[in-house]
Design an enzyme around this catalytic site. Sequence first.
Site, short mmCIF file in Angstrom:
data_model
loop_
_atom_site.label_atom_id
_atom_site.label_comp_id
_atom_site.label_asym_id
_atom_site.label_seq_id
_atom_site.Cartn_x
_atom_site.Cartn_y
_atom_site.Cartn_z
N SER A 1 51.63 19.90 46.40
CA SER A 1 51.90 20.50 47.26
C SER A 1 52.52 20.65 48.12
CB SER A 1 50.77 21.52 46.85
OG SER A 1 50.70 22.28 45.67
N LYS B 1 55.76 22.11 49.56
CA LYS B 1 56.31 23.00 49.30
C LYS B 1 57.09 24.08 51.15
CE LYS B 1 52.95 24.89 45.57
NZ LYS B 1 52.38 24.29 44.84
N TYR C 1 61.15 21.87 40.17
CA TYR C 1 60.19 21.81 41.62
C TYR C 1 58.56 21.30 40.98
CZ TYR C 1 55.19 23.83 41.35
OH TYR C 1 53.49 23.99 42.02
N TYR D 1 45.11 26.75 49.82
CA TYR D 1 44.93 27.47 49.55
C TYR D 1 43.84 28.44 49.83
CZ TYR D 1 46.84 23.58 46.88
OH TYR D 1 47.52 22.12 46.90
N VAL E 1 47.62 18.26 45.54
CA VAL E 1 46.22 17.34 44.92
C VAL E 1 47.29 15.83 44.75
CG1 VAL E 1 45.62 19.11 43.52
CG2 VAL E 1 48.12 18.12 42.14
N1 GLN Z 1 53.16 20.16 40.67
C1 GLN Z 1 50.99 20.87 40.43
C2 GLN Z 1 51.13 21.63 39.96
O1 GLN Z 1 52.22 22.43 39.98
C3 GLN Z 1 50.35 21.48 42.76
C4 GLN Z 1 49.84 21.47 42.91
C5 GLN Z 1 49.39 20.90 43.85
O2 GLN Z 1 49.39 20.02 44.32
N2 GLN Z 1 48.38 22.19 44.05
O3 GLN Z 1 50.48 22.10 39.58
#
Ligand code: GLN
Length: 306
Positions: free
Chosen positions: A64, A67, A189, A241, A259
Amino acid sequence: MVKMRDWVEEINERARTKLGIGRVADYIPALAERDANKFGIAICTNEGEIYAAGDALEPFSIQSISKVFLLTLSLRVYGNALWERVGLNPSGMPFNSLTQLEAERGKPRNPFINAGAIVVADRLVSAFATPSKHLQDVARKLSGNESILIDRRVLESEWQHRSRNAAMAYLMKAFDNIDNDVDHVLHSYFSCCSLSMSCIDLAIALNYLAADGHAHATGEPFIAPDLARRINSIMVTSGMYDAAGDFAYRVGLPAKSGVGGGIVAIVPGKFSVCAWSPALDENGNSVAAQYALELLASEMDARLGR
Ligand code: GLN
């Protein structure tokens, strides 16, 4: 600066006392193979000095954290029009939650939850022929590391286990908030999430957020100072989050986690930092990396002087 070097080394040792707490993400099977005993930290100052310790050179899945790149690139193309597609408020829900999407007619709360990043990826699919290749090129340029790659094993694993993200994307498509083919958007993505970068790569690459939009490795302005300030604000409210409030209280810095166990944090006007360790807490944030950033933030003034 000797005291900075010693301090980063000390944080590395102290953060390692948290190894063994938390769990490595396993909903993407390729991530579950990571050794939970890894820990790395790297600081990139606005003067371009790098201070690193532990496994700071080891590439990991940025997940993430991508992002932030997605948002930056999309804002560069669309400006404030982007906010017609995605909101600006904390979600108070897990990063992969679907519940708000139906009630809010397919407009995700913010660009740092999965649904929001998928909408941002759709915008980039409209703007670029190969958005993930573009993002990889930008990550390479911003970090000065031409060997940064998309990890094909992680990408394949995310693709195989895409049901939840696909459900979000189809729901948003039904509300006309995704313009392009859903599979194409999801693939872009996941490709961005599957970039492999080290703590050093990420600290350098995201230093533009600490340096008023100026990219350290290229020596050129990357985004306007005002945009850097705004992205930092969204990182404060939504970068961790539904634990963003706890983290703001404990650390108080704009930050974005993934993650894969990485967390990037920004000290505006001073430096960018990336800490990484694969074992996560129940919110999906790395336990040891959060602790390292907590140590760093609480000792920063005393150790570096104001
Ligand atoms: N690629 C992961 C997902 O889409 C990214 C989630 C994350 O790092 N929180 O679930």
